[in-house]
Scaffold this active site. Structure first.
Site, mmCIF file in Angstrom:
data_model
loop_
_atom_site.group_PDB
_atom_site.id
_atom_site.type_symbol
_atom_site.label_atom_id
_atom_site.label_comp_id
_atom_site.label_asym_id
_atom_site.label_seq_id
_atom_site.Cartn_x
_atom_site.Cartn_y
_atom_site.Cartn_z
ATOM 1 N N SER A 96 71.619 12.033 -56.797
ATOM 2 C CA SER A 96 71.915 11.958 -58.227
ATOM 3 C C SER A 96 70.866 11.085 -58.899
ATOM 4 C CB SER A 96 73.304 11.337 -58.438
ATOM 5 O OG SER A 96 73.527 10.986 -59.789
ATOM 6 N N TYR A 126 79.908 4.874 -57.299
ATOM 7 C CA TYR A 126 79.211 6.136 -57.070
ATOM 8 C C TYR A 126 77.719 5.892 -56.850
ATOM 9 C CZ TYR A 126 77.856 11.036 -57.893
ATOM 10 O OH TYR A 126 77.351 12.309 -57.781
#
Length: 273
Positions: free
Chosen positions: A132, A145
């Site tokens: 990501s 995350y």
């Protein structure tokens, strides 16, 4: 027909990738955590069975199922399944971090380790990990995350170096904002772990909860999941795949920002993100 084992295919990036690669002639094993989702994917014409990153037994059984269907070979692995647990870092209990790392990192690692001997024996393979933009830069409220993705980046970089000369290519895909169910699926984890009402940041949470719970317009930089599938196809099919594939303009912007700005300068850019 080349084969690929994929995780997190119930929706979003994984769902689009499963259908996209099948259309390109791949034999796709599209796995999900829940049998109900697998049943739905089978109705859509995909080969699907359960793979739960939190369960070593489930990982072993899923890989065994894929290999039984191919006669013992596997050309590619796409580690994609993950979840988010929004909240300020100071409000994250130890068990919350343990839970998200179990899925987002340890599960990836377990499955990858089981696949490598298969690829070594056949002399080739592609391992693609979906990271990501939050594996490149940290953003407020997304610490858990981001931590899993930063860790994945490091582990993947080392694995890539170690696999040189084996015929196994190790690749990262780093999407930015992509249309998916990640935000909606984060709600149960937020409600389980974040005691926001008793947080020193309670007022800030009140101002931010609408981002999590309320419907919102499409982000102007958001791309459909097909943008990731396009990069994945190149990673799997190119004779010389890149080590990293950046998806969306925000990801590219952060790549250059990290190179050009000081840490304090980057902090100022990210302050309002």
């Amino acid at each position: 027909m080349k084969s690929v084992l994929m995780t997190g295919c119930s929706s979003g990036i994984g769902h689009d990738a499963a259908h996209g690669l099948k259309a390109r002639g791949w034999r796709v094993f599209a796995t999900c955590r829940a049998e109900a989702d697998c049943e739905r994917l089978r109705a859509e014409g995909l080969e699907s069975f359960v793979l739960d990153y939190d369960s070593p037994d489930s990982i072993a059984a899923a890989l065994a199922e894929a290999l039984s269907r191919t006669g013992g070979t596997l050309d590619a692995l796409y580690n994609n399944g993950a979840f988010a647990c929004p909240g300020a870092v100071e409000d994250l209990p130890r068990d919350a971090l343990r839970a998200i790392f179990e899925t987002n990192l340890f599960g990836y690692h377990d499955l990858t380790r089981r696949v490598i001997p298969v690829m070594r024996a056949q002399g080739h393979g592609r391992i693609v990990n979906c990271s990501s933009v939050l594996g490149l830069v940290g953003v407020k409220w997304r610490g858990a995350y981001s931590a899993t993705k930063f860790a994945m980046e490091g582990l993947t970089d080392v694995l890539r170096l170690e696999m040189q000369g084996t015929g196994i290519e190790v690749i990262l895909i780093e999407p930015g904002p992509i249309a998916s169910d990640l935000r909606r699926k984060a709600i149960p984890h937020f409600e389980r772990w974040i005691d926001w009402k008793n947080s020193a940041r309670a007022d800030e949470y009140r101002g931010l909860l609408h981002r999590l719970y309320e419907a919102r317009d499409k982000d102007r930089w958001e791309l459909p999941a097909a943008a990731v599938t396009e990069k994945l196809a190149h990673a799997l099919e190119s004779p010389r795949p890149k080590a990293r594939y950046y998806v969306t303009k925000p990801t590219w912007a952060m790549v250059f920002a990290r190179r050009l700005l000081t840490t304090r300068g980057l902090d100022r850019v990210l302050k309002g993100a």
